[in-house]
Design a protein around this motif. Structure first.
Motif, mmCIF file in Angstrom:
data_model
loop_
_atom_site.group_PDB
_atom_site.id
_atom_site.type_symbol
_atom_site.label_atom_id
_atom_site.label_comp_id
_atom_site.label_asym_id
_atom_site.label_seq_id
_atom_site.Cartn_x
_atom_site.Cartn_y
_atom_site.Cartn_z
ATOM 1 N N UNK A 25 0.789 -1.199 0.080
ATOM 2 C CA UNK A 25 0.142 0.099 0.067
ATOM 3 C C UNK A 25 0.890 1.063 0.195
ATOM 4 N N UNK A 26 1.988 1.419 0.912
ATOM 5 C CA UNK A 26 2.706 2.376 0.897
ATOM 6 C C UNK A 26 3.524 2.623 -0.467
ATOM 7 N N UNK A 29 1.139 3.983 -2.566
ATOM 8 C CA UNK A 29 0.976 5.374 -2.576
ATOM 9 C C UNK A 29 1.971 6.438 -3.070
ATOM 10 N N UNK A 35 -4.300 8.606 -1.546
ATOM 11 C CA UNK A 35 -4.569 7.388 -0.897
ATOM 12 C C UNK A 35 -5.576 6.523 -1.254
ATOM 13 N N UNK A 39 -5.279 2.695 -2.334
ATOM 14 C CA UNK A 39 -6.031 1.650 -1.920
ATOM 15 C C UNK A 39 -6.347 0.821 -2.920
ATOM 16 N N UNK A 96 0.271 13.811 0.912
ATOM 17 C CA UNK A 96 0.452 12.645 1.229
ATOM 18 C C UNK A 96 1.216 12.621 2.475
ATOM 19 N N UNK A 114 11.713 12.635 2.622
ATOM 20 C CA UNK A 114 10.937 11.954 2.077
ATOM 21 C C UNK A 114 10.032 12.820 1.106
ATOM 22 N N UNK B 56 8.204 5.370 6.977
ATOM 23 C CA UNK B 56 7.260 4.692 7.992
ATOM 24 C C UNK B 56 6.111 5.631 8.274
ATOM 25 N N UNK B 57 6.188 6.964 8.213
ATOM 26 C CA UNK B 57 4.880 7.809 8.781
ATOM 27 C C UNK B 57 3.705 7.866 7.469
ATOM 28 N N UNK B 58 4.374 7.069 6.185
ATOM 29 C CA UNK B 58 3.134 7.242 5.414
ATOM 30 C C UNK B 58 2.064 6.112 5.827
ATOM 31 N N UNK B 59 2.275 5.442 6.729
ATOM 32 C CA UNK B 59 1.212 4.382 7.293
ATOM 33 C C UNK B 59 0.581 4.899 8.230
ATOM 34 N N UNK B 60 0.751 6.442 8.442
ATOM 35 C CA UNK B 60 0.157 6.969 9.634
ATOM 36 C C UNK B 60 -0.575 8.258 9.158
ATOM 37 N N UNK B 61 -1.871 8.163 9.077
ATOM 38 C CA UNK B 61 -2.837 7.112 9.349
ATOM 39 C C UNK B 61 -2.490 5.893 8.615
ATOM 40 N N UNK B 62 -3.168 4.518 9.113
ATOM 41 C CA UNK B 62 -2.773 3.403 8.404
ATOM 42 C C UNK B 62 -3.762 3.486 7.304
ATOM 43 N N UNK B 63 -3.540 2.741 6.133
ATOM 44 C CA UNK B 63 -4.506 2.705 4.956
ATOM 45 C C UNK B 63 -5.810 2.199 5.407
#
Lengths: 176, 244
Positions: A25-26, A29, A35, A39, A96, A114, B56-63
């Protein structure tokens, strides 16, 4: 002879899904830039992996195989739609990278690095992410992206030169 | 002795510890005595730790689509076991699919897929009717069937959210997603199947969710999701009676 039958490829996919899905998923993205599209891409990739489970050669990395599927799906179908509807190249959405509450300087730096990576042209961006953020070797990244190792190397070198330049410019600016 | 010229690619491979792709010993030796080379290597530096931490922070908020990690809200252990359960359920469904190749394999598929959904997969979507119309026109075209938005928004207990095209075995499959008033995700899936006789909704349980399957002779339908059997019956007979 073992009485346990070997796990089928489909079962192996099921086993790794909780760990791999967030990573796919990341990665999605970083490809799609938003997002909702992430998904869709990550889910479609999981579905495709399930459909093609019998083609997975046990022994090779199942996560790398799923990254490869994600990338192929992006190239073959979803990117075209995104480019058509977006009217041009897909740019990673600035939103993002969430701006959390003011935190330590280190977090600001992490976000800035990033952000800069996400603004790289797509080919460099995905290569940098696979190698430096996901930790794949040059060989594995080349397999995922279906390019020669030499291409991975030149993308990384170009990206690092550009990123280095950017941060040097910024330091000079900050020093003024 | 004049050192040979190293390319940026070689220097980056050196920094990355990819010994197969960099003349490590030569670069080590040259770095000892060549300030220009040291400068070049510095210029190629990248704070990979910062990148990894930022990534890592891309998952925050999580998908939204990792159901177990967001919806249980009961701590990590529970989340992990639920996640494993879902994966197991998906794995079992897939395991059944692969060798069998049953005619209605697509419904098993959709069920395994739907098991990955949670309320948060859909709750962030605020539908705009004009966008939904456009989206329906697009996905409808994929299966050669016009889909009427008014039919999808006729149920007070389930809000229509979005449409997407999936594919099963090379066939286009339209998935229309709903969120019930109690926060459970539902999906109405439609696939073209000319050789299936028309039939009324037949309810069943799949992957621990309620579901109903029917056909109008040209398309097969599966409505699946949640734990409200009555809602599935109501919606499926509504769709079957008046068309989608």
């Amino acid at each position: 002879m073992s009485i346990w039958r070997r796990k089928t490829a489909a079962e192996q996919i099921g086993d790794v899904l909780p760990e791999v899905f967030p990573r796919l998923w990341r990665y999605s993205l970083s490809l799609t830039g938003n997002r909702d599209a992430a998904d869709d891409l990550a889910q479609a990739a999981c579905l495709r992996a399930m459909e093609n489970a019998t083609r997975f050669a046990p022994g090779s990395g199942i996560d790398a195989w799923m990254f490869r599927i994600t990338h192929n799906l992006w190239i073959s179908t979803l990117r075209k739609t995104a480019v058509r509807t977006g009217g041009g190249l897909v740019a990673v959405d600035e939103t993002v990278v969430e701006d959390p509450a003011p935190g330590p300087e280190r977090q600001a730096l992490n976000r800035e690095v990033l952000r800069t990576v996400l603004r790289l042209p797509e080919a460099q961006r995905v290569t940098v992410i696979l190698v430096y953020a996901e930790g794949y070797s040059y060989r594995e990244a080349a397999d995922i992206l279906d390019v020669p190792v030499g291409t991975v190397m030149s993308r990384l070198a170009t990206a690092r030169a550009a990123l280095g330049q950017k941060f040097r410019d910024q330091e000079t600016q900050d020093a003024r | 002795m004049q050192d040979r010229h190293f390319t940026d690619e070689e220097l980056v491979a050196y920094l990355d510890g990819e010994a197969d792709h960099a003349p490590v010993a030569l670069i080590d030796a040259a770095l000892e005595r060549d300030p220009v080379l040291r400068q070049r290597v510095r210029a190629l530096g990248l704070d990979t730790l910062a990148l990894r931490a930022g990534y890592e922070t891309l998952l925050n908020p999580a998908p939204a689509s990792i159901p177990a990690m967001q919806t249980t809200g009961n701590g990590w252990l529970r989340s992990t076991s639920v996640a494993a359960g879902i994966a197991l359920a998906a794995g079992i469904a897939i395991g059944v699919l692969i060798p069998g190749g049953k005619d209605d394999g697509w419904t098993e598929y959709v069920a395994a897929y739907q098991a990955l959904y949670s309320s948060s997969t859909l709750s962030h979507i605020s539908p705009v009717p004009s966008d939904q119309q456009r989206e329906l026109a697009r996905v409808g075209a994929a299966i050669g069937k016009p889909i009427d938005l008014a039919r999808l928004t006729a149920f007070p207990d389930a809000e229509y959210k979005r449409a997407q095209v999936l594919s099963f075995d090379g066939r286009a499959l339209v998935q229309l997603a709903f969120l019930t008033s109690t926060g459970e995700p539902l999906a109405l899936c439609i696939i073209r199947s000319d050789n299936v006789p028309a039939g009324q909704p037949d309810t069943r349980e799949m992957e621990g969710m309620h579901a109903a399957k029917w056909s109008d002779g040209t398309y097969e339908y599966l409505l699946i999701g949640g734990s409200d059997d009555a809602l599935i019956r109501r919606m499926s007979s509504g769709f079957a009676d008046t068309g989608v």
